[in-house]
Design an enzyme around this catalytic site. Structure first.
Site, PDB file in Angstrom:
ATOM      1  N   GLU A 110     -21.400 -23.920  32.640  1.00 22.32           N
ATOM      2  CA  GLU A 110     -20.086 -23.307  31.704  1.00 22.32           C
ATOM      3  C   GLU A 110     -20.457 -22.254  30.796  1.00 22.32           C
ATOM      4  O   GLU A 110     -19.864 -21.364  30.616  1.00 22.32           O
ATOM      5  CB  GLU A 110     -19.379 -24.330  31.164  1.00 22.32           C
ATOM      6  CG  GLU A 110     -18.478 -25.321  32.078  1.00 22.32           C
ATOM      7  CD  GLU A 110     -18.095 -26.789  31.539  1.00 22.32           C
ATOM      8  OE1 GLU A 110     -18.477 -26.962  30.536  1.00 22.32           O
ATOM      9  OE2 GLU A 110     -18.015 -27.674  32.451  1.00 22.32           O
ATOM     10  N   TYR A 124     -17.223 -33.146  24.999  1.00 20.81           N
ATOM     11  CA  TYR A 124     -17.849 -33.799  26.097  1.00 20.81           C
ATOM     12  C   TYR A 124     -17.954 -35.420  25.434  1.00 20.81           C
ATOM     13  O   TYR A 124     -17.923 -36.501  26.299  1.00 20.81           O
ATOM     14  CB  TYR A 124     -19.213 -33.524  26.921  1.00 20.81           C
ATOM     15  CG  TYR A 124     -18.849 -32.379  27.703  1.00 20.81           C
ATOM     16  CD1 TYR A 124     -19.089 -32.857  29.193  1.00 20.81           C
ATOM     17  CD2 TYR A 124     -18.793 -31.269  27.754  1.00 20.81           C
ATOM     18  CE1 TYR A 124     -18.949 -32.211  30.148  1.00 20.81           C
ATOM     19  CE2 TYR A 124     -18.448 -30.214  28.537  1.00 20.81           C
ATOM     20  CZ  TYR A 124     -18.550 -30.662  30.037  1.00 20.81           C
ATOM     21  OH  TYR A 124     -18.347 -29.954  31.165  1.00 20.81           O
TER      22      TYR A 124
END
Length: 402
Positions: A140, A98
């Site tokens: 997730e 990320y």
């Protein structure tokens, strides 16, 4: 979702909506340019969606714009967040990936917007990005834990042996996959897909999603792959992969799934290779809900491109399950009643007049134009959005907007 962003960030991000409307696509193209400078990040993505005509930058630009418009009412973004999380789990996106995306996005905003990208704007988008990122990372993590805890489940990548290779039509081939370790496989939900990591000598590493085309059995998976013109991975699967070869696979993912116990009539509506998740759904319904009313409606060019015809006919030849097969341009050798039922394309008018639009649950999969036409027709016939479920192969373009 609970809004936890500061009021200043919400107001600042919403104020960037006009700039995103004007320059969003350039921002995402610029962002991917920065992002793909890191080879290990580039390999996470399907590069066929990122060329000059690639649809992923447009899809991401639309998603960023939707996020900015709805940042003060994020509950409307819940379905989109779930779909993105499922895609990320299939691709094995991890928390450490990320920061790369966040840095690339802010650099792109600063470059494209120039003087308009003030310190306050960049700070607001940094906070907004990480707020969304934390939501995705949390969801997730749940999905990864569920996969690992399930019987036959696994984390990361697992080797599968090609047990069978079956030519379904001139353009579609099925592959039956069995775990190389001899263990069971996690029971997937009909409609889900597998993600493959293919390391092709001299070509690089590619990741592709392929829908599972069989109902769950706990032992194997089946995928049915269309040979795409110029398709690197689909061509390799068709031409080079043979029974006994090994493929590297991530666990099943995807939110385009059949309810465990359908409460409404089900219409499975597909075009081309979009029939693959529908066959999995049809098999599952025939086994678990034999009395449930099901219509299987499929369109393809002609008999040369029609996959799994006999299998579908066998599953829909009795009880409350029936099929209607459309050939856009039947060949002389294609017989009505045996190979297909109607010539031409599936039309909104046919769907309105021949499917239970006032009560059915619709599952739609196929090329974007096909889906847009069908979904526009269903909406025009009064079918509400919560009864229309869709899977679009490739990036999640907003076909509902059509």
């Amino acid at each position: 979702m609970t809004v936890q962003l500061s009021r200043t960030t919400v107001d600042t991000v919403k104020a960037t909506v006009p700039a995103l409307e004007a320059h969003g696509l350039l921002i995402t193209r610029t962002m991917y340019g920065y992002l793909f400078e890191d080879a290990h990040i580039r390999d996470l993505f399907n590069q066929s969606h990122h060329g000059a005509d690639g649809s992923q930058p447009k899809a991401l630009a639309d998603a960023i714009l939707a996020y900015a418009r709805n940042i003060d009412r994020l509950q409307v973004m819940t379905p989109a967040v779930e779909r993105i999380a499922q895609k990320h789990v299939g691709l094995q996106i991890l928390p450490e990936h990320y920061p790369y995306v966040g840095r690339a996005l802010l650099k792109a905003i600063e470059e494209v917007l120039g003087d308009a990208a003030t310190r306050d704007v960049l700070a607001a988008w940094d906070e907004a990005y990480w707020f969304l990122a934390e939501l995705l990372i949390g969801r997730e993590a749940e999905l990864y834990r569920q996969n690992a805890a399930s019987r036959g489940g696994w984390t990361g990548w697992r080797d599968f042996v090609v047990a069978e290779k079956i030519r379904e039509s001139d353009v579609i081939t099925s592959f039956v996959l069995r775990p190389a370790d001899g263990g069971p496989v996690v029971v997937h939900q009909p409609g889900q897909y597998l993600t493959f990591s293919a390391d092709l000598p001299g070509r690089g590493t590619y990741r592709r999603n392929y829908s599972i085309s069989a109902a769950p059995n706990g032992e194997t998976y089946r995928i049915s792959v269309k040979r795409e013109p110029g398709g690197i991975v689909s061509g390799w699967l068709h031409d080079a992969v043979v029974p006994g070869d090994m493929l590297t696979v991530a666990p099943p993912a995807g939110d385009f799934v059949l309810p465990a116990t359908p409460e409404r009539p089900v219409v499975l509506l597909s075009g081309g290779v979009g029939l693959t998740p529908m066959v999995a759904m049809l098999e599952a319904l025939a086994a678990a809900s034999p009395d449930a009313p099901v219509q299987f409606v499929h369109g393809t060019l002609d008999g040369s491109t029609h996959a799994m015809k006999d299998h579908v006919r066998a599953l829909t030849g009795s009880g409350s399950r029936r099929a209607t097969l459309f050939y856009e341009a039947p060949r002389a050798s294609d017989l009505r009643g045996r190979d297909f039922d109607r010539a031409g394309r599936i039309t909104p008018e046919w769907l309105r007049d021949n499917t239970p639009v006032h009560e059915a649950e619709y599952f739609v999969c196929g090329p974007t134009g096909f889906m847009a036409s069908c979904m526009r027709g269903l909406a025009g016939a009064g079918v509400p959005p919560d009864r229309i479920h869709y899977e679009n192969f490739g990036p999640a373009e907003e076909v509902m907007a059509a």
